[in-house]
Design a protein around this motif. Structure first.
Motif, short mmCIF file in Angstrom:
data_model
loop_
_atom_site.label_atom_id
_atom_site.label_comp_id
_atom_site.label_asym_id
_atom_site.label_seq_id
_atom_site.Cartn_x
_atom_site.Cartn_y
_atom_site.Cartn_z
N LEU A 42 -26.04 86.23 98.69
CA LEU A 42 -27.20 86.68 97.93
C LEU A 42 -26.79 87.30 96.59
N LEU A 43 -25.64 87.98 96.57
CA LEU A 43 -25.16 88.55 95.32
C LEU A 43 -24.72 87.46 94.34
N LEU A 44 -24.11 86.40 94.86
CA LEU A 44 -23.78 85.26 94.00
C LEU A 44 -25.05 84.67 93.40
N THR A 45 -26.12 84.66 94.18
CA THR A 45 -27.41 84.18 93.68
C THR A 45 -27.92 85.09 92.56
N CYS A 46 -27.81 86.40 92.77
CA CYS A 46 -28.25 87.36 91.75
C CYS A 46 -27.46 87.20 90.45
N ILE A 47 -26.15 86.96 90.56
CA ILE A 47 -25.32 86.76 89.38
C ILE A 47 -25.77 85.54 88.59
N SER A 48 -26.08 84.46 89.30
CA SER A 48 -26.53 83.25 88.60
C SER A 48 -27.87 83.48 87.91
N VAL A 49 -28.77 84.24 88.54
CA VAL A 49 -30.06 84.54 87.91
C VAL A 49 -29.86 85.41 86.68
N ASP A 50 -28.98 86.40 86.78
CA ASP A 50 -28.72 87.27 85.63
C ASP A 50 -28.11 86.48 84.47
N ARG A 51 -27.21 85.57 84.77
CA ARG A 51 -26.64 84.73 83.72
C ARG A 51 -27.71 83.86 83.09
N TYR A 52 -28.62 83.36 83.89
CA TYR A 52 -29.72 82.54 83.37
C TYR A 52 -30.57 83.35 82.40
N ILE A 53 -30.90 84.58 82.77
CA ILE A 53 -31.75 85.41 81.91
C ILE A 53 -31.04 85.71 80.59
N VAL A 54 -29.76 86.06 80.66
CA VAL A 54 -29.04 86.48 79.46
C VAL A 54 -28.79 85.32 78.51
N ILE A 55 -28.49 84.15 79.05
CA ILE A 55 -28.16 83.01 78.20
C ILE A 55 -29.40 82.24 77.76
N VAL A 56 -30.29 81.95 78.70
CA VAL A 56 -31.46 81.11 78.40
C VAL A 56 -32.58 81.93 77.77
N GLN A 57 -32.74 83.18 78.22
CA GLN A 57 -33.78 84.05 77.68
C GLN A 57 -33.13 85.25 77.00
N PHE A 80 -27.63 78.00 97.02
CA PHE A 80 -27.25 76.75 96.35
C PHE A 80 -28.36 76.25 95.44
N ILE A 81 -29.59 76.28 95.92
CA ILE A 81 -30.72 75.80 95.11
C ILE A 81 -30.87 76.65 93.85
N VAL A 82 -30.81 77.98 94.02
CA VAL A 82 -30.97 78.87 92.86
C VAL A 82 -29.81 78.69 91.88
N MET A 83 -28.58 78.64 92.40
CA MET A 83 -27.42 78.48 91.53
C MET A 83 -27.45 77.14 90.80
N ALA A 84 -27.83 76.08 91.51
CA ALA A 84 -27.88 74.76 90.89
C ALA A 84 -28.89 74.73 89.74
N TYR A 85 -30.06 75.32 89.96
CA TYR A 85 -31.07 75.35 88.90
C TYR A 85 -30.59 76.19 87.72
N CYS A 86 -30.13 77.42 88.00
CA CYS A 86 -29.75 78.33 86.91
C CYS A 86 -28.60 77.76 86.08
N TYR A 87 -27.57 77.26 86.75
CA TYR A 87 -26.41 76.77 86.01
C TYR A 87 -26.70 75.44 85.32
N SER A 88 -27.61 74.66 85.85
CA SER A 88 -28.01 73.42 85.16
C SER A 88 -28.70 73.75 83.84
N VAL A 89 -29.63 74.69 83.87
CA VAL A 89 -30.33 75.09 82.65
C VAL A 89 -29.38 75.76 81.68
N ILE A 90 -28.48 76.60 82.20
CA ILE A 90 -27.49 77.25 81.34
C ILE A 90 -26.61 76.20 80.65
N GLY A 91 -26.13 75.22 81.42
CA GLY A 91 -25.30 74.17 80.84
C GLY A 91 -26.03 73.39 79.76
N PHE A 92 -27.30 73.07 80.01
CA PHE A 92 -28.10 72.35 79.01
C PHE A 92 -28.27 73.20 77.76
#
Length: 370
Positions: free
Chosen positions: A133-148, A225-237
């Motif tokens: 769950l913490l790995l999931t939180c890290i991916s969400v935080d990275r999504y917010i900082v990079i994408v938003q 996995f679903i959350v990380m896949a979505y967040c890192y896909s958008v981050i990569g794009f």
């Protein structure tokens, strides 16, 4: 300890469940076949102990270094990612504490008593869930900082306060998900040896085993996995469409995180999905196939556990700040010379100063690799 060989379904008997009768008051999907699993136990006794000790030592050193740096070198958690990484290191350390006991059980027998069986099983599951769950939180935080990034910059203080509540919620959810281990785990006798396993009362039927396995697979793998896949896909794009950004370095970090998670967790959780499906229909009747599945499960489980060793390197030690902090830690421990201030404080070129570098100390960089 949750595994294919260790999650036990109840006897189909009218006798009420009693912990005093647990020596032989249990079976699994295949006991009725009189399938001799001695070869599986021998394989486990030879395979698990050395590997578990290696994982414990390597992961312990890495995660202790992370905790030490945060508490003694930095002394302040500046971002949400800092808070998540510190909690992740603590979760991994508590998870690694359980492995020597499982190694001792594999080598000899469960000799640590009824209470420690429950505590160790629950502790193992708490930290399994909290890590994921913490790995999931890290991916969400990275999504917010990079994408938003604009929204993230305007709400730094609020997000930092929120991170404490999120971490508390993660630990609470992990504790709730570990309740079955705390309630049903107990030493059970197999051919004069004891093993710490989950033993379900007869009135629950096979439903309890299915529920426990489903929770582990869904909350311990598929949701992260679903959350990380979505967040890192958008981050990569986003990175690929950003100018003046060290895209290749950032993409390597993202790729390493995703590949490590999938390679370590997908095979073992696929095996658990097979076990869950089998718990529904109980169709497997070949004893040799059963033993082969048990051995494969032991191997894949060990691969999944290696993620506790990889986390410090994937999420922490790839960054410039932690390189500097680690050198300072080594200087304190071994009296190594510190780099000169000039080497640490070199001025950046105008072009580099405008980049949101993945290896800088900005909040954006911490969202990728500290």
């Amino acid at each position: 300890m949750t595994s294919i060989d260790d999650i036990i379904t109840p006897m189909t008997t009218e006798v009420p469940f009693s912990t005093e009768d647990y020596d032989y008051n249990y079976n699994d999907n295949f006991t009725s076949l009189m399938c001799d699993r001695e070869s599986v136990r021998v394989f486990r006794s030879q395979y698990e102990p050395p590997l578990f000790w290696i994982i414990t030592i390597v992961g312990g050193v890495g995660n202790l270094a992370v905790v030490w740096i945060y508490l003694n070198v930095r002394k302040r958690l500046k971002t949400m990612t800092d808070m998540y990484l510190l909690n992740l290191a603590v979760a991994d350390l508590l998870f690694l504490v359980t492995l020597p006991l499982w190694a001792a059980e594999a080598s000899y027998s469960w000799i640590f008593g009824h209470t420690l069986c429950k505590i160790n099983s629950a502790l193992y599951k708490v930290n399994l869930f909290s890590s994921m769950l913490l790995l999931t939180c890290i991916s969400v935080d990275r999504y917010i900082v990079i994408v938003q990034s604009t929204k993230a910059q305007n709400s730094q203080m609020e997000r930092r306060r929120c991170s404490r509540l999120v971490c508390a919620a993660v630990w609470l959810v992990a504790l709730l998900l570990a309740t079955p281990e705390l309630v049903f785990s107990m030493p059970t006798s197999v051919e004069s040896k004891y093993y710490c396993r989950m033993v379900f009362p007869a009135y629950l039927g096979n439903r309890a085993k299915i529920l426990v396995l489903s929770l582990q697979v869904s909350m311990g793998f598929f949701l992260p996995f679903i959350v990380m896949a979505y967040c890192y896909s958008v981050i990569g794009f986003t990175l690929l469409n950003t100018r003046n950004f060290e895209k290749h370095k950032a993409m390597r970090v993202i790729l390493a995180v995703v590949v490590a998670f999938v390679v370590s967790q997908l095979p073992y959780n696929s095996m658990l999905v097979m076990e869950t499906a089998q718990a529904f229909n109980l169709t497997e009747t070949d004893c040799e196939k059963v033993k082969a599945m048990d051995k494969m499960e032991q191997v894949l489980k060990s691969v999944a556990y290696m993620h506790a060793c990889l986390n410090p390197f994937l999420y922490v030690f790839v960054g410039v700040r932690f390189h500097r902090d680690l050198k300072q830690l080594l200087h304190c421990c071994y009296c190594l010379p510190l780099p000169s201030k000039g080497s640490l404080g070199k001025t950046r070129s105008p072009l580099n100063s405008t980049r949101v570098s993945v290896m800088s100390d900005s909040d954006n960089s911490q969202a990728l690799s500290l």
